[in-house]
Motif scaffolding. Structure first.
Motif, PDB file in Angstrom:
ATOM      1  N   THR A 456      35.942 -21.760  20.863  1.00  0.00           N
ATOM      2  CA  THR A 456      35.242 -20.756  21.671  1.00  0.00           C
ATOM      3  C   THR A 456      33.904 -21.299  22.171  1.00  0.00           C
ATOM      4  O   THR A 456      33.213 -22.031  21.463  1.00  0.00           O
ATOM      5  CB  THR A 456      34.999 -19.483  20.830  1.00  0.00           C
ATOM      6  OG1 THR A 456      36.267 -18.958  20.427  1.00  0.00           O
ATOM      7  CG2 THR A 456      34.242 -18.437  21.624  1.00  0.00           C
ATOM      8  N   ASP A 457      33.561 -20.926  23.387  1.00  0.00           N
ATOM      9  CA  ASP A 457      32.266 -21.322  23.953  1.00  0.00           C
ATOM     10  C   ASP A 457      31.154 -20.734  23.087  1.00  0.00           C
ATOM     11  O   ASP A 457      31.055 -19.516  22.909  1.00  0.00           O
ATOM     12  CB  ASP A 457      32.154 -20.796  25.385  1.00  0.00           C
ATOM     13  CG  ASP A 457      30.840 -21.191  26.045  1.00  0.00           C
ATOM     14  OD1 ASP A 457      30.128 -22.048  25.491  1.00  0.00           O
ATOM     15  OD2 ASP A 457      30.529 -20.626  27.112  1.00  0.00           O
ATOM     16  N   MET A 458      30.304 -21.592  22.542  1.00  0.00           N
ATOM     17  CA  MET A 458      29.238 -21.151  21.645  1.00  0.00           C
ATOM     18  C   MET A 458      27.914 -20.940  22.367  1.00  0.00           C
ATOM     19  O   MET A 458      26.888 -20.691  21.739  1.00  0.00           O
ATOM     20  CB  MET A 458      29.061 -22.161  20.512  1.00  0.00           C
ATOM     21  CG  MET A 458      30.309 -22.325  19.647  1.00  0.00           C
ATOM     22  SD  MET A 458      30.036 -23.380  18.202  1.00  0.00           S
ATOM     23  CE  MET A 458      28.978 -22.325  17.196  1.00  0.00           C
ATOM     24  N   GLY A 459      27.935 -21.080  23.678  1.00  0.00           N
ATOM     25  CA  GLY A 459      26.703 -20.883  24.438  1.00  0.00           C
ATOM     26  C   GLY A 459      25.912 -22.165  24.612  1.00  0.00           C
ATOM     27  O   GLY A 459      24.803 -22.136  25.157  1.00  0.00           O
ATOM     28  N   PHE A 460      26.450 -23.275  24.128  1.00  0.00           N
ATOM     29  CA  PHE A 460      25.821 -24.582  24.328  1.00  0.00           C
ATOM     30  C   PHE A 460      26.913 -25.643  24.335  1.00  0.00           C
ATOM     31  O   PHE A 460      28.058 -25.388  23.930  1.00  0.00           O
ATOM     32  CB  PHE A 460      24.782 -24.878  23.236  1.00  0.00           C
ATOM     33  CG  PHE A 460      25.349 -24.912  21.833  1.00  0.00           C
ATOM     34  CD1 PHE A 460      25.881 -26.078  21.303  1.00  0.00           C
ATOM     35  CD2 PHE A 460      25.342 -23.774  21.050  1.00  0.00           C
ATOM     36  CE1 PHE A 460      26.403 -26.101  20.026  1.00  0.00           C
ATOM     37  CE2 PHE A 460      25.861 -23.781  19.764  1.00  0.00           C
ATOM     38  CZ  PHE A 460      26.393 -24.954  19.250  1.00  0.00           C
ATOM     39  N   GLY A 538      22.844 -28.095  26.969  1.00  0.00           N
ATOM     40  CA  GLY A 538      23.444 -27.209  27.963  1.00  0.00           C
ATOM     41  C   GLY A 538      23.145 -25.743  27.743  1.00  0.00           C
ATOM     42  O   GLY A 538      23.972 -24.872  28.036  1.00  0.00           O
ATOM     43  N   ILE A 539      21.971 -25.426  27.216  1.00  0.00           N
ATOM     44  CA  ILE A 539      21.570 -24.030  26.997  1.00  0.00           C
ATOM     45  C   ILE A 539      20.989 -23.481  28.302  1.00  0.00           C
ATOM     46  O   ILE A 539      20.154 -24.128  28.935  1.00  0.00           O
ATOM     47  CB  ILE A 539      20.548 -23.932  25.855  1.00  0.00           C
ATOM     48  CG1 ILE A 539      21.169 -24.462  24.553  1.00  0.00           C
ATOM     49  CG2 ILE A 539      20.065 -22.508  25.668  1.00  0.00           C
ATOM     50  CD1 ILE A 539      20.189 -24.589  23.408  1.00  0.00           C
ATOM     51  N   LYS A 540      21.401 -22.288  28.684  1.00  0.00           N
ATOM     52  CA  LYS A 540      21.040 -21.754  29.993  1.00  0.00           C
ATOM     53  C   LYS A 540      19.853 -20.797  29.919  1.00  0.00           C
ATOM     54  O   LYS A 540      19.748 -19.992  29.002  1.00  0.00           O
ATOM     55  CB  LYS A 540      22.242 -21.034  30.612  1.00  0.00           C
ATOM     56  CG  LYS A 540      23.431 -21.964  30.849  1.00  0.00           C
ATOM     57  CD  LYS A 540      24.617 -21.202  31.380  1.00  0.00           C
ATOM     58  CE  LYS A 540      25.818 -22.136  31.590  1.00  0.00           C
ATOM     59  NZ  LYS A 540      27.025 -21.392  32.066  1.00  0.00           N
TER      60      LYS A 540
END
Length: 795
Positions: A456-460, A538-540
């Motif tokens: 799952t995409d962990m947000g980073f 890659g944190i937005k």
């Protein structure tokens, strides 16, 4: 009489080799799994039971009362001293602070040996060894750690560092900082000890590692590795101590903090099983494993009963002749028990041999240290009880039914069904299928949850990031490392930080927002990181800007969860506001809000996070690489790192591998359940094949007549298949709600988890039907293709 029983039993077993083989294999696998599970459960139950007065040893733990109650195994450093001085409940009280993954250097002549100790080192008070039974082979445990810069090591470490040389008086250098003299050698720690580190240092030296943590004023600082153990006096009830500890909070904290920091006792015997803190395995898991062991024995016994009753028609005339010649029902019953005894005895012996082969695999799988020891009285008692139970459970019903036949009916061939009623055999097969399907559902749920947690995409970004350890926080050296690594082809970006976005090593502390007078009623996860942190991982950003490069804390980034916790209407509302973190020691302006990312495993929820620059706290270097260049980059990373940190040992990991380690216990459980499910399926297939084979023999004449009258092969195959299809579906109706309930509760260990939906159950029933079709189909096809002329002639 006994000799005759066993002589006839052996003769019948030799006559029915296929029947005996299937039963021996099935029973040996079932008993083997039961033995392994018993040894494994007993191994975990034995943890820390070797200490004297185990029932009086407790660990003081912290309760954080904020939005909820959170337990932490560690306590503030001053608590141990206050507990010892303020109360008279204990005989001994000792503090111990464990540092994981420590670097050790040992001078050997002109050579310096380097060791990276994954289990770390521990700063311990001398009384620790009066509470716990870790005996010394050399030295005096009462005085060994009294003086600063002294150390105790295990015999294993002594051999590792000094070979055959005398260890006493030798020195070791810890983390390239303090030098310690070995003043004692401990016996090697037992494998069933929760204590894993094998190097113990004088507690006085804790201040050299972190002066604030070691100070008597650090009541609001809880370092995760600092524990306090106490040996209560005889007759002192732990609840009495817990009430007194509440008063201790009132004494040493102000009114606001005393409501947050509370302390209670945790029994030593509970430490290994409390997975909410640092426990290795839960009691629920042990109950589950025990249930699986019982299920596998049931599956094996059901096989035996079904096969015994199915093939008993072949022996109907034997029973009739025996009764005519004067044998009693009791004698015939015990004749069948004797046959069962020989089969189970053979399986029992094979199960021990098989368990001896499988335990190394189990140890490797579970990081345990179990073994099949014939001299273990408890194991022999358990296996003996299991043997007796299996003999009577497997042999009682077939023996009882067959011994009840009337000689006139058996000699005339009027016994149409073994076991009196085929419904009994259907019920047993249904139970067998239900157990198999429950295990299959368990495997599917655990496997899908593990896939969800790791993909799952962990947000980073977690793929293609190499993590290097930073031994010490020297700004010039870090800049040199950064410049050299950034020039390598394939390096896209790199960042220094205290920890990666999702990590087990976190700095959780209090926060005060803007002009609010009180600290917020929740903690914040403080992450020290440089200005490249967002780019590398890659944190937005969702509002504001990134922090600027700085050597001091001036600016903060916060996540969306922190904004919501502060009850602000939008991320823009926090931009430009000041926050005060860690008791106002870190303060600055919020310049940006980042999108939420998972900062722990899926076992816990997303916490409020703040990110700020502070090179003194950097421990990790994350390098985003082009995976096509990985083969050439890794050697260059090591070469560059070694040139800048020659006194240390190089190590590198991949971020996605580190994240997978969050779920090591679940992965081990998955592999274990997979193994037992595969064995249950195999045992079931063996019994199913044997049962269909005997049914085919019993219905040879019927099949021949059907074929002569024009029946197709498919209709004959369905003649066998329809019965088992109905049983599989009936078993599914039983297994699905039970397995669904169990796995629903297992998933509650995760804040973020998959739903137990209809698709999981559909996959389970399809797998079971396919396995059944393959097993039944093979034998039924042979029966359907047989020559009807030969079958009718044989009849």
């Amino acid at each position: 009489m006994l000799k005759n029983f066993f002589t006839v039993a052996l003769r019948n077993i030799r006559k029915n080799k296929g029947y005996a083989f299937i039963n021996i294999v099935g029973l040996s696998l079932g008993i083997c799994c039961a033995l392994i599970i018993y040894i494994l459960v007993n191994y975990h139950l034995s943890f820390d039971t070797f200490h004297k007065s185990t029932d009086r040893i407790y660990r003081v733990i912290t309760e954080f009362h904020q939005e909820g109650v959170e337990l932490e195994r560690a306590v503030p450093q001053p608590l141990g001293k206050a507990f010892r001085n303020d109360f008279g409940f204990s005989e001994k009280t000792a503090r111990i602070a464990t540092l994981n993954s420590s670097f050790i250097a040992v001078q050997s002549g002109k050579e310096v040996k380097k060791f990276d100790e994954e289990n770390g080192v521990a700063y311990a008070e001398a009384e620790f060894f009066e509470i716990f039974n870790f005996p010394l082979e050399e030295g005096d445990k009462r005085t060994a750690l009294i003086q600063p810069n002294t150390a105790l090591i295990t015999r294993n470490i002594a051999r590792k560092y000094f070979g055959k040389e005398e260890a006493l008086g030798k020195t070791i250098k810890v983390n390239n900082k303090d030098i310690f003299t070995v003043t004692g050698v401990l016996k090697d720690l037992p494998s069933n000890s929760e204590r894993k580190n094998e190097i113990f240092l004088s507690y006085d030296n804790l201040k050299n590692w972190n002066q604030w943590i070691a100070s008597d004023s650090s009541w609001t600082g809880v370092f995760g590795g600092l524990e306090c153990y106490t040996l209560l006096k005889k007759g002192v009830h732990p609840e009495t101590v817990n009430k007194a500890l509440a008063g201790l909070s009132d004494k040493y904290y102000d009114e606001e903090d005393s409501k947050v920091f509370r302390f209670i006792l945790q029994p030593l015997k509970n430490v290994h099983f409390n997975t909410g803190m640092d426990g290795e395995i839960s009691t629920k898991t042990l109950y589950t494993l025990s249930a699986i062991g019982v299920f596998l024995l049931i599956v094996a016994c059901v096989n035996f009963i079904n096969l015994a009753t199915a093939q008993s028609l072949k022996r109907a005339k034997e029973v009739g002749v025996r009764k005519v010649l004067g044998s009693s029902r009791k004698q015939i019953f015990w004749q069948f028990i004797a046959e069962t005894f020989i089969i189970v005895l053979t399986a029992w012996i094979l199960s021990f041999l098989l368990a001896g082969v499988l335990t190394p695999l189990i140890n490797q799988l579970l990081h345990s240290n179990i073994a099949v020891r014939i001299n273990d009285s408890r194991l022999l008692f358990f296996s003996g009880i299991t043997f007796v139970l299996v003999v009577f459970i497997s042999g009682f019903y077939p023996g009882l039914i067959q011994s009840a036949w009337r000689p006139a009916e058996t000699l005339k061939g009027q016994i149409k069904n073994s076991g009196g009623s085929f419904s009994i055999r259907k019920m047993l097969v249904t139970v067998q299928f239900a157990i198999v399907q429950m295990l299959i559902i368990g495997v599917i749920v655990i496997a899908v949850q593990m896939h969800y947690a790791t993909t799952t995409d962990m947000g980073f970004t977690k793929e293609g990031i190499v993590i290097l350890d930073i031994p010490h926080q020297d700004k010039a050296t870090m800049n040199t490392l950064k410049n050299k690594l950034a020039q390598l082809p394939g390096v896209e970006s790199l960042s220094f930080s205290l920890a990666t976005p999702a990590s087990n090593s976190n700095n959780v502390t209090g926060i005060r927002y803007n002009n609010r007078e009180k600290t917020e009623p929740f903690d914040v996860n403080a992450k020290q990181a440089d200005e490249n942190y967002l780019t590398t991982y890659g944190i937005k950003l969702v509002a504001g800007r990134n922090i600027f490069a700085s050597d001091t804390i001036k600016e903060f980034l916060v996540n969306e969860t922190l904004v919501r916790k502060l009850k602000l209407s939008s991320p823009q509302d926090i931009i430009g506001k000041r926050i005060f973190v860690n008791g106002d020691s870190w303060k600055g302006t919020v310049v940006g809000v980042v999108k939420d990312f998972y900062n722990h495993s899926f076992h816990t929820g997303i916490e409020p996070v703040c990110i700020m620059s502070d090179f003194r706290q950097y421990r990790k270097c994350g390098i985003k690489v082009n995976l096509q260049n990985l083969g050439t980059l890794l050697p260059q990373f090591e070469k560059t790192w070694n040139s800048l940190y020659p006194e240390n040992i190089y190590s590198s990991t991949f971020l996605d591998d580190d994240i997978r380690k969050f779920y090591e216990k679940e992965q081990m459980m998955l592999h274990l359940v997979e193994l037992f499910a595969a064995i249950a399926i195999f045992i079931g297939c063996l019994g199913l094949y044997g049962l269909v084979s005997f049914m085919a023999l019993q219905r040879t004449r019927e099949i021949g007549v059907r074929k002569v009258l024009g029946a197709s092969e498919n209709s004959i195959i369905w003649l066998f298949g329809k019965e088992f299809t109905i049983l599989v579906l009936l078993a599914f109706v039983i297994a699905a709600p039970l397995a669904g309930w169990v796995m629903h509760h297992w998933l509650q260990n995760f804040v973020y988890h998959i739903p137990v939906n209809w698709l999981i159950f559909l996959i389970s029933i399809v797998i079971t039907l396919v396995i059944t079709a393959l097993t039944v189909g093979y034998r039924s096809v042979r029966a359907a293709r047989s020559n009807p002329v030969q079958s009718l002639r044989m009849e």
